[in-house]
Design a protein around this motif. Sequence first.
Motif, PDB file in Angstrom:
ATOM      1  N   LEU A  14       0.828  -1.199   0.000  1.00 32.58           N
ATOM      2  CA  LEU A  14       0.000   0.000   0.000  1.00 32.58           C
ATOM      3  C   LEU A  14       0.863   1.251   0.000  1.00 32.58           C
ATOM      4  CD1 LEU A  14      -2.800   1.262   0.150  1.00 32.58           C
ATOM      5  CD2 LEU A  14      -2.674   1.092   2.642  1.00 32.58           C
ATOM      6  N   ALA A  15       1.903   1.245   0.831  1.00 33.82           N
ATOM      7  CA  ALA A  15       2.802   2.400   0.898  1.00 33.82           C
ATOM      8  C   ALA A  15       3.528   2.602  -0.426  1.00 33.82           C
ATOM      9  CB  ALA A  15       3.811   2.208   2.030  1.00 33.82           C
ATOM     10  N   LEU A  16       3.959   1.496  -1.046  1.00 31.92           N
ATOM     11  CA  LEU A  16       4.642   1.580  -2.330  1.00 31.92           C
ATOM     12  C   LEU A  16       3.705   2.117  -3.399  1.00 31.92           C
ATOM     13  CD1 LEU A  16       7.144   1.058  -4.041  1.00 31.92           C
ATOM     14  CD2 LEU A  16       6.333  -1.297  -4.393  1.00 31.92           C
ATOM     15  N   GLY A  17       2.465   1.629  -3.377  1.00 32.88           N
ATOM     16  CA  GLY A  17       1.479   2.109  -4.346  1.00 32.88           C
ATOM     17  C   GLY A  17       1.212   3.593  -4.191  1.00 32.88           C
ATOM     18  N   GLN A  18       1.095   4.043  -2.943  1.00 39.04           N
ATOM     19  CA  GLN A  18       0.873   5.463  -2.698  1.00 39.04           C
ATOM     20  C   GLN A  18       2.073   6.287  -3.137  1.00 39.04           C
ATOM     21  OE1 GLN A  18       0.027   5.409   1.492  1.00 39.04           O
ATOM     22  NE2 GLN A  18      -2.192   5.204   1.195  1.00 39.04           N
ATOM     23  N   LEU A  19       3.278   5.748  -2.926  1.00 39.46           N
ATOM     24  CA  LEU A  19       4.498   6.453  -3.326  1.00 39.46           C
ATOM     25  C   LEU A  19       4.560   6.604  -4.845  1.00 39.46           C
ATOM     26  CD1 LEU A  19       7.208   7.696  -2.475  1.00 39.46           C
ATOM     27  CD2 LEU A  19       8.221   5.416  -2.680  1.00 39.46           C
ATOM     28  N   VAL A  20       4.250   5.510  -5.551  1.00 37.73           N
ATOM     29  CA  VAL A  20       4.262   5.546  -7.015  1.00 37.73           C
ATOM     30  C   VAL A  20       3.195   6.507  -7.528  1.00 37.73           C
ATOM     31  CG1 VAL A  20       3.851   4.201  -9.110  1.00 37.73           C
ATOM     32  CG2 VAL A  20       5.224   3.239  -7.253  1.00 37.73           C
ATOM     33  N   ASP A  21       1.995   6.446  -6.919  1.00 37.63           N
ATOM     34  CA  ASP A  21       0.901   7.315  -7.322  1.00 37.63           C
ATOM     35  C   ASP A  21       1.263   8.782  -7.136  1.00 37.63           C
ATOM     36  OD1 ASP A  21      -2.006   7.767  -8.028  1.00 37.63           O
ATOM     37  OD2 ASP A  21      -1.958   8.668  -6.039  1.00 37.63           O
ATOM     38  N   THR A  22       1.891   9.093  -6.005  1.00 34.01           N
ATOM     39  CA  THR A  22       2.304  10.471  -5.733  1.00 34.01           C
ATOM     40  C   THR A  22       3.377  10.927  -6.707  1.00 34.01           C
ATOM     41  OG1 THR A  22       1.785  10.224  -3.385  1.00 34.01           O
ATOM     42  CG2 THR A  22       3.268  12.024  -3.997  1.00 34.01           C
ATOM     43  N   ALA A  23       4.342  10.036  -6.975  1.00 36.36           N
ATOM     44  CA  ALA A  23       5.431  10.384  -7.884  1.00 36.36           C
ATOM     45  C   ALA A  23       4.918  10.650  -9.289  1.00 36.36           C
ATOM     46  CB  ALA A  23       6.472   9.265  -7.903  1.00 36.36           C
ATOM     47  N   VAL A  24       4.021   9.784  -9.768  1.00 37.96           N
ATOM     48  CA  VAL A  24       3.476   9.959 -11.116  1.00 37.96           C
ATOM     49  C   VAL A  24       2.623  11.212 -11.187  1.00 37.96           C
ATOM     50  CG1 VAL A  24       1.912   8.983 -12.843  1.00 37.96           C
ATOM     51  CG2 VAL A  24       3.556   7.509 -11.677  1.00 37.96           C
ATOM     52  N   SER A  25       1.809  11.428 -10.143  1.00 39.10           N
ATOM     53  CA  SER A  25       0.930  12.595 -10.119  1.00 39.10           C
ATOM     54  C   SER A  25       1.715  13.892 -10.058  1.00 39.10           C
ATOM     55  CB  SER A  25      -0.026  12.507  -8.927  1.00 39.10           C
ATOM     56  OG  SER A  25      -0.828  13.654  -8.834  1.00 39.10           O
ATOM     57  N   ASN A  26       2.744  13.912  -9.207  1.00 35.74           N
ATOM     58  CA  ASN A  26       3.487  15.151  -8.990  1.00 35.74           C
ATOM     59  C   ASN A  26       4.572  15.410 -10.027  1.00 35.74           C
ATOM     60  OD1 ASN A  26       1.897  15.289  -6.744  1.00 35.74           O
ATOM     61  ND2 ASN A  26       3.557  15.363  -5.262  1.00 35.74           N
ATOM     62  N   TYR A  27       5.174  14.325 -10.526  1.00 36.44           N
ATOM     63  CA  TYR A  27       6.332  14.504 -11.400  1.00 36.44           C
ATOM     64  C   TYR A  27       6.179  13.823 -12.750  1.00 36.44           C
ATOM     65  CZ  TYR A  27       8.202  15.925  -6.903  1.00 36.44           C
ATOM     66  OH  TYR A  27       8.375  16.560  -5.704  1.00 36.44           O
ATOM     67  N   GLY A  28       4.929  13.497 -13.106  1.00 33.01           N
ATOM     68  CA  GLY A  28       4.692  12.847 -14.386  1.00 33.01           C
ATOM     69  C   GLY A  28       5.149  13.693 -15.559  1.00 33.01           C
ATOM     70  N   LEU A  29       4.899  15.004 -15.496  1.00 33.35           N
ATOM     71  CA  LEU A  29       5.283  15.883 -16.602  1.00 33.35           C
ATOM     72  C   LEU A  29       6.801  15.976 -16.719  1.00 33.35           C
ATOM     73  CD1 LEU A  29       3.922  17.671 -18.756  1.00 33.35           C
ATOM     74  CD2 LEU A  29       4.350  19.623 -17.263  1.00 33.35           C
ATOM     75  N   VAL A  30       7.497  15.939 -15.586  1.00 32.22           N
ATOM     76  CA  VAL A  30       8.964  15.936 -15.622  1.00 32.22           C
ATOM     77  C   VAL A  30       9.450  14.691 -16.358  1.00 32.22           C
ATOM     78  CG1 VAL A  30      11.064  15.910 -14.245  1.00 32.22           C
ATOM     79  CG2 VAL A  30       9.088  17.230 -13.465  1.00 32.22           C
ATOM     80  N   LEU A  31       8.826  13.551 -16.072  1.00 34.61           N
ATOM     81  CA  LEU A  31       9.196  12.307 -16.759  1.00 34.61           C
ATOM     82  C   LEU A  31       8.897  12.399 -18.241  1.00 34.61           C
ATOM     83  CD1 LEU A  31       7.865   9.695 -14.150  1.00 34.61           C
ATOM     84  CD2 LEU A  31      10.208  10.505 -14.465  1.00 34.61           C
ATOM     85  N   VAL A  32       7.789  13.053 -18.602  1.00 33.32           N
ATOM     86  CA  VAL A  32       7.451  13.233 -20.015  1.00 33.32           C
ATOM     87  C   VAL A  32       8.527  14.061 -20.710  1.00 33.32           C
ATOM     88  CG1 VAL A  32       5.825  14.337 -21.610  1.00 33.32           C
ATOM     89  CG2 VAL A  32       4.969  12.972 -19.699  1.00 33.32           C
ATOM     90  N   VAL A  33       8.987  15.132 -20.048  1.00 34.00           N
ATOM     91  CA  VAL A  33      10.049  15.961 -20.622  1.00 34.00           C
ATOM     92  C   VAL A  33      11.309  15.136 -20.845  1.00 34.00           C
ATOM     93  CG1 VAL A  33      11.574  17.932 -20.231  1.00 34.00           C
ATOM     94  CG2 VAL A  33       9.161  18.097 -19.638  1.00 34.00           C
ATOM     95  N   LEU A  34      11.704  14.367 -19.825  1.00 36.88           N
ATOM     96  CA  LEU A  34      12.908  13.536 -19.946  1.00 36.88           C
ATOM     97  C   LEU A  34      12.745  12.494 -21.040  1.00 36.88           C
ATOM     98  CD1 LEU A  34      13.757  13.024 -16.160  1.00 36.88           C
ATOM     99  CD2 LEU A  34      14.824  14.613 -17.775  1.00 36.88           C
ATOM    100  N   LEU A  35      11.545  11.897 -21.131  1.00 33.12           N
ATOM    101  CA  LEU A  35      11.294  10.906 -22.172  1.00 33.12           C
ATOM    102  C   LEU A  35      11.368  11.546 -23.557  1.00 33.12           C
ATOM    103  CD1 LEU A  35      10.448   8.056 -23.002  1.00 33.12           C
ATOM    104  CD2 LEU A  35       8.056   8.756 -22.710  1.00 33.12           C
ATOM    105  N   MET A  36      10.779  12.728 -23.692  1.00 34.01           N
ATOM    106  CA  MET A  36      10.806  13.432 -24.976  1.00 34.01           C
ATOM    107  C   MET A  36      12.233  13.758 -25.388  1.00 34.01           C
ATOM    108  SD  MET A  36       9.000  17.054 -25.984  1.00 34.01           S
ATOM    109  CE  MET A  36       7.355  16.349 -25.803  1.00 34.01           C
TER     110      MET A  36
END
Length: 334
Positions: A14-36
């Motif tokens: 549960l904690a891992l899921g919440q951590l992943v959810d928070t990371a994707v929600s908060n920093y998803g656009l940063v990951l998109v920039v890096l992927l691009m």
Amino acid sequence: MNSIATKSPQSKRLALGQLVDTAVSNYGLVLVVLLMIGVFAILKPDTYFTVDNLLSIATSQAIVALLALSILGVLIVGEFDLSFASILGLCQVMVIGLMANSSWSWPTACVAVVALGLAAGLINAFLVVRMQVSSFVATMGLSTVVGGLAVGYSGGMVVTGALPDAFYNLAQISPLGIPMPIWYVVIVAILLYTLFEFTSTGRHMRAVGGNRAAARLAGISISRALTVAFVIAGVLAGLGAIVSGSLLGSGQPLAAAGYLLPAYAGAFLGATTITPGRFNVWGTLVGVYLLGAGVSGLQQLGFAPWVQDLFNGAMLLLAVAFSGYLTRVRGGRK
């Protein structure tokens, strides 16, 4: 002890899921920039993923970044500003014209156009606060007036002439190897972040944007919050005019219209990252850089210039839609 041990794996998942959810929600656009950046680096390895190109992207997006930051306060208080690009256009032709045609010193000309931007912000605030005009209508009207003044002042022509070297140095030198426009963006971002996050004025602005009636009952001055927001927009438009004028060495009264959509796209993209659901400084810079990185990559791949408008418009639509989705999801969890 056994009960704790039994629940431990589930709690960890549960904690891992919440951590992943928070990371994707908060920093998803940063990951998109890096992927691009990674994708374009693979497609154009010799030209895209180089220090010079990445600095070039950041420099080319500096004016968009300044304008996107300029409207953050207005968006935070729940209003719109459609005049900032036209204000930049008028200030740009004036700062060049005052030096080239009227023999003003560059410091005097720069102070004058910043004061002009401040005055425009105060006019917007007066129309919205005192005259109770919709910010959309008020700023659209002022945009038309200011755009007309820019064309009238310049005669509809690009304003050029002999300019002092010190004026060129405002944007064309690179302290520590980093072009000055990037330094301006960083400085403005730090100042606005401090204002919005760590001062009572910033907290009041967010309160006004969140629930104006509750803010009024709490004794917060609505008029002061709105005035500060519009003044910031006007002053930073004036600053953007100085930086862009120094970069170009000319004043272009019609070029400012191209800044409206990218600035809003950057601001709304920023509301989907770092602190999703809130207009914020660092998210805005990520959003602006995403636009610049994408357009640069597409241009290097040989796409036509009109693709820039297509890309910026698509990003704005996706940003608004995704921001609304995040707001609904977070609201459903409460």
